[in-house]
Write a protein that holds these residues in place. Structure first.
Motif, PDB file in Angstrom:
ATOM      1  N   ILE A 130      35.513  20.400 -13.094  1.00  0.00           N
ATOM      2  CA  ILE A 130      36.317  19.604 -12.160  1.00  0.00           C
ATOM      3  C   ILE A 130      37.283  18.730 -12.960  1.00  0.00           C
ATOM      4  O   ILE A 130      36.875  18.059 -13.909  1.00  0.00           O
ATOM      5  CB  ILE A 130      35.397  18.705 -11.293  1.00  0.00           C
ATOM      6  N   PHE A 131      38.550  18.763 -12.585  1.00  0.00           N
ATOM      7  CA  PHE A 131      39.553  17.902 -13.230  1.00  0.00           C
ATOM      8  C   PHE A 131      39.869  16.713 -12.334  1.00  0.00           C
ATOM      9  O   PHE A 131      40.076  16.877 -11.123  1.00  0.00           O
ATOM     10  CB  PHE A 131      40.846  18.689 -13.498  1.00  0.00           C
ATOM     11  N   GLN A 132      39.896  15.531 -12.911  1.00  0.00           N
ATOM     12  CA  GLN A 132      40.239  14.327 -12.155  1.00  0.00           C
ATOM     13  C   GLN A 132      41.324  13.589 -12.908  1.00  0.00           C
ATOM     14  O   GLN A 132      41.129  13.189 -14.057  1.00  0.00           O
ATOM     15  CB  GLN A 132      39.009  13.430 -11.998  1.00  0.00           C
ATOM     16  N   GLU A 133      42.455  13.394 -12.244  1.00  0.00           N
ATOM     17  CA  GLU A 133      43.546  12.682 -12.897  1.00  0.00           C
ATOM     18  C   GLU A 133      43.439  11.188 -12.639  1.00  0.00           C
ATOM     19  O   GLU A 133      43.164  10.753 -11.526  1.00  0.00           O
ATOM     20  CB  GLU A 133      44.882  13.233 -12.398  1.00  0.00           C
ATOM     21  N   VAL A 134      43.630  10.428 -13.694  1.00  0.00           N
ATOM     22  CA  VAL A 134      43.630   8.968 -13.594  1.00  0.00           C
ATOM     23  C   VAL A 134      45.006   8.485 -14.048  1.00  0.00           C
ATOM     24  O   VAL A 134      45.424   8.762 -15.176  1.00  0.00           O
ATOM     25  CB  VAL A 134      42.537   8.345 -14.489  1.00  0.00           C
ATOM     26  N   ALA A 135      45.718   7.804 -13.173  1.00  0.00           N
ATOM     27  CA  ALA A 135      47.056   7.328 -13.508  1.00  0.00           C
ATOM     28  C   ALA A 135      46.994   6.276 -14.619  1.00  0.00           C
ATOM     29  O   ALA A 135      46.005   5.564 -14.745  1.00  0.00           O
ATOM     30  CB  ALA A 135      47.714   6.735 -12.267  1.00  0.00           C
ATOM     31  N   LYS A 136      48.060   6.198 -15.416  1.00  0.00           N
ATOM     32  CA  LYS A 136      48.089   5.209 -16.491  1.00  0.00           C
ATOM     33  C   LYS A 136      48.025   3.783 -15.942  1.00  0.00           C
ATOM     34  O   LYS A 136      47.590   2.867 -16.635  1.00  0.00           O
ATOM     35  CB  LYS A 136      49.359   5.391 -17.330  1.00  0.00           C
ATOM     36  N   GLU A 137      48.430   3.599 -14.695  1.00  0.00           N
ATOM     37  CA  GLU A 137      48.334   2.284 -14.042  1.00  0.00           C
ATOM     38  C   GLU A 137      46.896   1.934 -13.705  1.00  0.00           C
ATOM     39  O   GLU A 137      46.623   0.810 -13.294  1.00  0.00           O
ATOM     40  CB  GLU A 137      49.144   2.273 -12.739  1.00  0.00           C
ATOM     41  N   SER A 138      45.995   2.909 -13.811  1.00  0.00           N
ATOM     42  CA  SER A 138      44.610   2.677 -13.390  1.00  0.00           C
ATOM     43  C   SER A 138      43.638   2.834 -14.541  1.00  0.00           C
ATOM     44  O   SER A 138      42.452   3.040 -14.321  1.00  0.00           O
ATOM     45  CB  SER A 138      44.253   3.655 -12.261  1.00  0.00           C
ATOM     46  N   TRP A 139      44.138   2.754 -15.755  1.00  0.00           N
ATOM     47  CA  TRP A 139      43.304   2.982 -16.931  1.00  0.00           C
ATOM     48  C   TRP A 139      43.659   1.968 -18.013  1.00  0.00           C
ATOM     49  O   TRP A 139      44.828   1.856 -18.395  1.00  0.00           O
ATOM     50  CB  TRP A 139      43.528   4.408 -17.440  1.00  0.00           C
ATOM     51  N   ALA A 140      42.688   1.220 -18.469  1.00  0.00           N
ATOM     52  CA  ALA A 140      42.932   0.181 -19.467  1.00  0.00           C
ATOM     53  C   ALA A 140      42.038   0.373 -20.681  1.00  0.00           C
ATOM     54  O   ALA A 140      40.892   0.793 -20.568  1.00  0.00           O
ATOM     55  CB  ALA A 140      42.674  -1.200 -18.863  1.00  0.00           C
ATOM     56  N   GLN A 141      42.592   0.071 -21.830  1.00  0.00           N
ATOM     57  CA  GLN A 141      41.802  -0.006 -23.068  1.00  0.00           C
ATOM     58  C   GLN A 141      42.230  -1.286 -23.775  1.00  0.00           C
ATOM     59  O   GLN A 141      43.419  -1.653 -23.740  1.00  0.00           O
ATOM     60  CB  GLN A 141      42.061   1.228 -23.934  1.00  0.00           C
ATOM     61  N   GLY A 142      41.257  -1.992 -24.342  1.00  0.00           N
ATOM     62  CA  GLY A 142      41.581  -3.268 -24.970  1.00  0.00           C
ATOM     63  C   GLY A 142      42.077  -4.295 -23.962  1.00  0.00           C
ATOM     64  O   GLY A 142      42.769  -5.245 -24.309  1.00  0.00           O
ATOM     65  N   GLY A 143      41.729  -4.088 -22.688  1.00  0.00           N
ATOM     66  CA  GLY A 143      42.100  -5.048 -21.654  1.00  0.00           C
ATOM     67  C   GLY A 143      43.520  -4.900 -21.141  1.00  0.00           C
ATOM     68  O   GLY A 143      43.983  -5.706 -20.331  1.00  0.00           O
ATOM     69  N   VAL A 144      44.223  -3.836 -21.602  1.00  0.00           N
ATOM     70  CA  VAL A 144      45.627  -3.645 -21.225  1.00  0.00           C
ATOM     71  C   VAL A 144      45.779  -2.292 -20.523  1.00  0.00           C
ATOM     72  O   VAL A 144      45.309  -1.267 -21.043  1.00  0.00           O
ATOM     73  CB  VAL A 144      46.537  -3.686 -22.474  1.00  0.00           C
ATOM     74  N   LEU A 145      46.421  -2.278 -19.373  1.00  0.00           N
ATOM     75  CA  LEU A 145      46.655  -1.014 -18.667  1.00  0.00           C
ATOM     76  C   LEU A 145      47.509  -0.093 -19.532  1.00  0.00           C
ATOM     77  O   LEU A 145      48.468  -0.542 -20.174  1.00  0.00           O
ATOM     78  CB  LEU A 145      47.365  -1.272 -17.334  1.00  0.00           C
ATOM     79  N   ALA A 146      47.201   1.197 -19.524  1.00  0.00           N
ATOM     80  CA  ALA A 146      47.931   2.157 -20.349  1.00  0.00           C
ATOM     81  C   ALA A 146      49.404   2.200 -19.967  1.00  0.00           C
ATOM     82  O   ALA A 146      50.266   2.462 -20.815  1.00  0.00           O
ATOM     83  CB  ALA A 146      47.297   3.546 -20.222  1.00  0.00           C
ATOM     84  N   SER A 147      49.714   1.926 -18.713  1.00  0.00           N
ATOM     85  CA  SER A 147      51.110   1.925 -18.272  1.00  0.00           C
ATOM     86  C   SER A 147      51.887   0.760 -18.886  1.00  0.00           C
ATOM     87  O   SER A 147      53.098   0.835 -19.064  1.00  0.00           O
ATOM     88  CB  SER A 147      51.178   1.853 -16.750  1.00  0.00           C
ATOM     89  N   ASP A 148      51.190  -0.313 -19.215  1.00  0.00           N
ATOM     90  CA  ASP A 148      51.838  -1.444 -19.886  1.00  0.00           C
ATOM     91  C   ASP A 148      51.869  -1.227 -21.406  1.00  0.00           C
ATOM     92  O   ASP A 148      52.837  -1.580 -22.073  1.00  0.00           O
ATOM     93  CB  ASP A 148      51.084  -2.751 -19.603  1.00  0.00           C
ATOM     94  N   ALA A 149      50.797  -0.627 -21.916  1.00  0.00           N
ATOM     95  CA  ALA A 149      50.669  -0.454 -23.365  1.00  0.00           C
ATOM     96  C   ALA A 149      51.735   0.476 -23.920  1.00  0.00           C
ATOM     97  O   ALA A 149      52.189   0.321 -25.045  1.00  0.00           O
ATOM     98  CB  ALA A 149      49.281   0.093 -23.698  1.00  0.00           C
TER      99      ALA A 149
END
Lengths: 63, 63, 63, 63, 63, 63
Positions: free
Chosen positions: C42-61
């Motif tokens: 099963i593939f599940q897409e997670v938008a960069k706006e909904s995924w954070a690493q180091g406390g920062v959303l990937a869309s911002d990083a």
């Protein structure tokens, strides 16, 4: 709703889970504007033997 | 990202998990064009007593 | 069983999902000794706006 | 498909899981119009020490 | 608790989800001996393009 | 590791997700003694039409 799920390695104490549940619930209630009663936090432990990064199990990497 | 989660019955050895982690990571890196460091693989064992198909628990079906 | 779940950012093509499904299934069948028919991916897409690493959303990083 | 996942506290017997698997599968087959063979039910137990509502672990709340 | 999660292909109507939620909750309450208020049911749709069995995406298999 | 997953209804702004990611990561790092870089937070929105409590979809209950 919301449901918060925390996956982490084993080894955290009951006191750490208590504090995590309290602080995460507080953050969710304040920031996402919901109620404490509606907020569920679930902890799931994943053994280092069952978790890999870079293709290597964490139990092997930490050797 | 990506996070790959493999649910399977218990009984796979440490060596099988090592190889699964290695091969799945390689496939994800090559095909989805990401890095090994960004790729996490998590194994979760589900007991046959906790898994049903066709309305029958696998622990009963295999009798 | 096994059920393999791949969470990744959007943007992978149908052809990439086809190949990932094929190669991951092959790996699971060979290494975990199961059958292709019993293996679900099963593939599940997670938008960069909904995924954070180091406390920062990937869309911002990625800015 | 469908895959049904039931998270609950420990303590349910094998007979309860058998009946849950049977009745849930029947409901899914009848209402969502699928086949029993395509319907998977997975049970996952979450300890009261690992589940919080209102910021309090269920193991503490039930004291 | 319990939390029931139903993953299925898109296409089920609002009425089907209503009835699934009602019947599954009833089953869980009666069999697992909990209350309706404590029982959460979540539906998650997985597109046929994102679901593979036997190494083949369901969107390709149904052609 | 840890991976934190927050399921909630749609409607939270980008700013709310930013702050949730920041505060939850801070809590996890401080309490569970890990690093920010190792901490992933994923948001998953569940529509009110796809979430039931007490056997009633939230989209119907809020009418």
């Amino acid at each position: 709703m919301p449901i918060v799920r925390v996956e982490m390695w084993p080894g955290r104490t009951h006191a750490q889970k208590q504090e995590l549940a309290r602080v995460i619930t507080e953050a969710v209630v304040n920031i996402a504007q919901t109620t404490p009663e509606a907020t569920i936090v679930i902890f799931q432990e994943v053994a280092k033997e069952s978790w890999a990064q870079g293709g290597v199990l964490a139990s092997d990497a930490s050797k």
